[in-house]
Design a protein around this motif. Sequence first.
Motif, PDB file in Angstrom:
ATOM      1  N   GLU A   1      -6.958  -9.224 -57.181  1.00 16.27           N
ATOM      2  CA  GLU A   1      -7.320  -8.863 -58.460  1.00 16.27           C
ATOM      3  C   GLU A   1      -6.532  -9.536 -59.563  1.00 16.27           C
ATOM      4  OE1 GLU A   1      -8.744  -4.789 -59.633  1.00 16.27           O
ATOM      5  OE2 GLU A   1      -7.053  -4.697 -60.706  1.00 16.27           O
ATOM      6  N   ARG A   2      -7.309  -9.899 -60.490  1.00 14.68           N
ATOM      7  CA  ARG A   2      -6.767 -10.474 -61.688  1.00 14.68           C
ATOM      8  C   ARG A   2      -7.407  -9.997 -62.711  1.00 14.68           C
ATOM      9  NH1 ARG A   2      -7.446 -14.210 -57.640  1.00 14.68           N
ATOM     10  NH2 ARG A   2      -5.714 -15.644 -56.960  1.00 14.68           N
ATOM     11  N   THR A   3      -6.982 -10.497 -64.012  1.00 13.66           N
ATOM     12  CA  THR A   3      -7.600  -9.936 -65.375  1.00 13.66           C
ATOM     13  C   THR A   3      -7.915 -11.046 -66.066  1.00 13.66           C
ATOM     14  OG1 THR A   3      -5.401  -9.683 -66.508  1.00 13.66           O
ATOM     15  CG2 THR A   3      -6.245  -7.761 -65.418  1.00 13.66           C
ATOM     16  N   ALA A   4      -8.878 -10.795 -67.216  1.00  8.17           N
ATOM     17  CA  ALA A   4      -9.482 -11.873 -67.923  1.00  8.17           C
ATOM     18  C   ALA A   4     -10.022 -11.328 -69.244  1.00  8.17           C
ATOM     19  CB  ALA A   4     -10.246 -12.832 -67.411  1.00  8.17           C
ATOM     20  N   ASP A   5      -9.707 -11.847 -70.470  1.00  5.92           N
ATOM     21  CA  ASP A   5     -10.438 -11.458 -71.645  1.00  5.92           C
ATOM     22  C   ASP A   5     -11.480 -12.259 -71.858  1.00  5.92           C
ATOM     23  OD1 ASP A   5      -7.911  -9.798 -72.204  1.00  5.92           O
ATOM     24  OD2 ASP A   5      -6.937 -11.400 -73.074  1.00  5.92           O
TER      25      ASP A   5
ATOM     26  N   PRO B   1     -22.118 -11.523 -80.416  1.00  6.97           N
ATOM     27  CA  PRO B   1     -21.001 -11.620 -79.378  1.00  6.97           C
ATOM     28  C   PRO B   1     -19.428 -11.884 -80.331  1.00  6.97           C
ATOM     29  CG  PRO B   1     -21.998 -13.931 -79.712  1.00  6.97           C
ATOM     30  CD  PRO B   1     -22.584 -12.990 -80.277  1.00  6.97           C
ATOM     31  N   GLU B   2     -19.049 -10.608 -80.659  1.00  9.69           N
ATOM     32  CA  GLU B   2     -17.941 -10.430 -81.553  1.00  9.69           C
ATOM     33  C   GLU B   2     -16.732  -9.702 -81.074  1.00  9.69           C
ATOM     34  OE1 GLU B   2     -19.267  -8.944 -85.095  1.00  9.69           O
ATOM     35  OE2 GLU B   2     -20.816 -10.693 -85.629  1.00  9.69           O
ATOM     36  N   ARG B   3     -17.105  -8.648 -79.825  1.00 12.78           N
ATOM     37  CA  ARG B   3     -16.011  -7.967 -79.398  1.00 12.78           C
ATOM     38  C   ARG B   3     -15.520  -8.520 -78.022  1.00 12.78           C
ATOM     39  NH1 ARG B   3     -16.680  -1.700 -79.743  1.00 12.78           N
ATOM     40  NH2 ARG B   3     -14.405  -1.909 -79.614  1.00 12.78           N
ATOM     41  N   VAL B   4     -14.099  -8.385 -77.742  1.00 11.08           N
ATOM     42  CA  VAL B   4     -13.590  -8.762 -76.539  1.00 11.08           C
ATOM     43  C   VAL B   4     -12.981  -7.657 -75.893  1.00 11.08           C
ATOM     44  CG1 VAL B   4     -11.526 -10.043 -75.841  1.00 11.08           C
ATOM     45  CG2 VAL B   4     -12.951 -11.004 -77.672  1.00 11.08           C
ATOM     46  N   CYS B   5     -13.113  -7.705 -74.574  1.00 16.61           N
ATOM     47  CA  CYS B   5     -12.592  -6.729 -73.649  1.00 16.61           C
ATOM     48  C   CYS B   5     -11.676  -7.359 -72.208  1.00 16.61           C
ATOM     49  CB  CYS B   5     -13.526  -5.690 -73.043  1.00 16.61           C
ATOM     50  SG  CYS B   5     -14.516  -6.380 -71.707  1.00 16.61           S
ATOM     51  N   GLU B   6     -10.628  -6.571 -71.732  1.00 16.23           N
ATOM     52  CA  GLU B   6     -10.129  -6.999 -70.779  1.00 16.23           C
ATOM     53  C   GLU B   6     -10.711  -6.594 -69.365  1.00 16.23           C
ATOM     54  OE1 GLU B   6      -5.941  -5.910 -68.723  1.00 16.23           O
ATOM     55  OE2 GLU B   6      -5.768  -6.782 -70.467  1.00 16.23           O
ATOM     56  N   VAL B   7     -11.071  -7.450 -68.320  1.00 19.24           N
ATOM     57  CA  VAL B   7     -11.507  -6.933 -66.903  1.00 19.24           C
ATOM     58  C   VAL B   7     -10.798  -7.250 -66.040  1.00 19.24           C
ATOM     59  CG1 VAL B   7     -14.111  -6.945 -68.134  1.00 19.24           C
ATOM     60  CG2 VAL B   7     -12.894  -8.869 -66.925  1.00 19.24           C
ATOM     61  N   GLY B   8     -10.801  -6.476 -64.976  1.00 24.39           N
ATOM     62  CA  GLY B   8     -10.153  -7.044 -63.849  1.00 24.39           C
ATOM     63  C   GLY B   8     -11.394  -7.456 -62.972  1.00 24.39           C
ATOM     64  N   TYR B   9     -10.861  -8.717 -62.153  1.00 26.38           N
ATOM     65  CA  TYR B   9     -11.753  -9.199 -61.124  1.00 26.38           C
ATOM     66  C   TYR B   9     -11.119  -9.771 -60.008  1.00 26.38           C
ATOM     67  CZ  TYR B   9     -10.066 -13.839 -62.665  1.00 26.38           C
ATOM     68  OH  TYR B   9      -8.941 -14.966 -62.920  1.00 26.38           O
ATOM     69  N   ASP B  10     -11.669  -9.959 -58.799  1.00 24.87           N
ATOM     70  CA  ASP B  10     -10.999 -10.557 -57.788  1.00 24.87           C
ATOM     71  C   ASP B  10     -11.158 -12.026 -57.608  1.00 24.87           C
ATOM     72  OD1 ASP B  10     -14.016 -10.470 -57.455  1.00 24.87           O
ATOM     73  OD2 ASP B  10     -13.977  -9.257 -55.364  1.00 24.87           O
ATOM     74  N   HIS B  11     -12.330 -12.597 -57.699  1.00 24.66           N
ATOM     75  CA  HIS B  11     -12.049 -14.009 -57.616  1.00 24.66           C
ATOM     76  C   HIS B  11     -13.668 -14.576 -58.142  1.00 24.66           C
ATOM     77  CE1 HIS B  11     -14.466 -13.409 -53.741  1.00 24.66           C
ATOM     78  NE2 HIS B  11     -14.820 -14.926 -54.195  1.00 24.66           N
ATOM     79  N   MET B  12     -13.584 -15.962 -58.605  1.00 24.01           N
ATOM     80  CA  MET B  12     -14.776 -16.616 -59.036  1.00 24.01           C
ATOM     81  C   MET B  12     -15.595 -17.314 -58.085  1.00 24.01           C
ATOM     82  SD  MET B  12     -14.161 -16.292 -62.188  1.00 24.01           S
ATOM     83  CE  MET B  12     -15.519 -17.324 -62.973  1.00 24.01           C
TER      84      MET B  12
ATOM     85  N   GLN C   1      -8.052 -19.461 -69.192  1.00 24.29           N
ATOM     86  CA  GLN C   1      -7.285 -18.414 -68.828  1.00 24.29           C
ATOM     87  C   GLN C   1      -7.519 -17.997 -67.536  1.00 24.29           C
ATOM     88  OE1 GLN C   1      -8.549 -14.371 -70.173  1.00 24.29           O
ATOM     89  NE2 GLN C   1     -10.230 -15.683 -71.059  1.00 24.29           N
ATOM     90  N   LEU C   2      -8.245 -18.491 -66.576  1.00 25.19           N
ATOM     91  CA  LEU C   2      -8.337 -17.926 -65.466  1.00 25.19           C
ATOM     92  C   LEU C   2      -7.493 -18.509 -64.268  1.00 25.19           C
ATOM     93  CD1 LEU C   2     -12.511 -17.831 -65.231  1.00 25.19           C
ATOM     94  CD2 LEU C   2     -10.752 -16.183 -65.933  1.00 25.19           C
ATOM     95  N   ALA C   3      -6.997 -17.972 -63.449  1.00 32.59           N
ATOM     96  CA  ALA C   3      -5.956 -18.274 -62.641  1.00 32.59           C
ATOM     97  C   ALA C   3      -6.929 -18.966 -61.491  1.00 32.59           C
ATOM     98  CB  ALA C   3      -5.164 -17.111 -61.929  1.00 32.59           C
ATOM     99  N   GLU C   4      -6.584 -20.061 -61.049  1.00 31.16           N
ATOM    100  CA  GLU C   4      -7.186 -21.003 -59.631  1.00 31.16           C
ATOM    101  C   GLU C   4      -6.218 -20.840 -58.533  1.00 31.16           C
ATOM    102  OE1 GLU C   4     -10.077 -22.223 -59.611  1.00 31.16           O
ATOM    103  OE2 GLU C   4     -10.498 -21.672 -61.747  1.00 31.16           O
ATOM    104  N   PRO C   5      -6.594 -20.182 -57.302  1.00 27.24           N
ATOM    105  CA  PRO C   5      -6.030 -20.426 -56.186  1.00 27.24           C
ATOM    106  C   PRO C   5      -5.592 -21.814 -55.424  1.00 27.24           C
ATOM    107  CG  PRO C   5      -8.372 -20.013 -55.758  1.00 27.24           C
ATOM    108  CD  PRO C   5      -8.221 -20.100 -57.278  1.00 27.24           C
TER     109      PRO C   5
END
Length: 355
Positions: free
Chosen positions: A199-203, A300-311, A338-342
């Motif tokens: 699990e990772r997070t992204a805005d 498309p003006e609001r930003v949220c943080e989400v948790g995700y497992d992978h792309m 911003q997304l982490a790459e394995p």
Amino acid sequence: MDLPVMPPVKPMLAKSVKKIPPGMQYEAKWDGFRAIVHRDGPELELGSRTGKPLTRYFPELVAALAERLPARCVVDGEIVIAHDGRLDFDRLSERIHPAASRVAMLAERTPARFIAFDLLALGDDSLLDTPLVERRTALERMLAGVGAPVHLAPATTDVEVAEEWFERYEGAGLDGVVAKPLDLPYRPDTRLMYKIKHERTADVVVAGYRFHKSGPVVGSLLLGLHDDRGTLQHVGVCAAFTARRRAELVEELEPLRMDPPAGHPWARWADETAHETSRLPGAPSRWTGKKDLSWVALRPERVCEVGYDHMEGDRFRHTAQFRRWRPDRTPESCGYGQLAEPVSYDLAEVLSGSG
């Protein structure tokens, strides 16, 4: 077909936990189609997680399994497709197609594999009440020396090895680790195993929403990220809100509503040809059939943080989890960078058991 465990069978499932528990059998969590193979002589059926047959979509596997499995058995496993050394769920999904000619073409172009990890019956014996450790031994004996495209899933009882797999195998497109109690009987459609996922997070930019099936409340938020050209690409959805929060979100997002959606970056979603060059919400899906995929456009003006497992390619593989609003972030700052790459890891190393 006359087997001690007859189709359809819904597979045993796993519940999510944060850490790898000790004292169990550990396997990689495969990202494909769960399938239970029933073979009785010349008859062979691939059953999906829902119990519906997958047999017609994977003719190359039917032939391979008939050649490599015993005459009478029931095997639990996963259908996967590999591309460039890692699992590719998009190519796997393409196989669910109504045209037999296209299925045949894809079977030759992108052949599937079957990863076996449990044994439910062998000969005239049901193994549903047999402890996992004994089922695994029987499965290993049954598949000794088996060749591609049928594979025995690597397994270990060493938690340190499992932790290493958790870190290394993601680069091959795997989804985490599954932990199974050694004395566990096989219980269909019951969550008695444990899954540990990344699990990772992204805005991300919130650019729309779909209504919930229960009524005019938010079912899921549509999420976007900007690519290198500054184009807002649809990357998935986040959901799992309470009933109260679903209703609140409709009011909260009303000032951003665009009706009509002219000028929205995804305004062409209803044009099927637009999906060929852009990632837009509401793309035609062979899974959803006639399900309503329409959505409410938001500025498309609001930003949220989400948790995700992978792309999976350029989008979230599974539904993301809403974490919080990010009023301190601008939509333009939300990009793929911003997304982490394995670290890349070859699937062949996983299947060889040498990883």
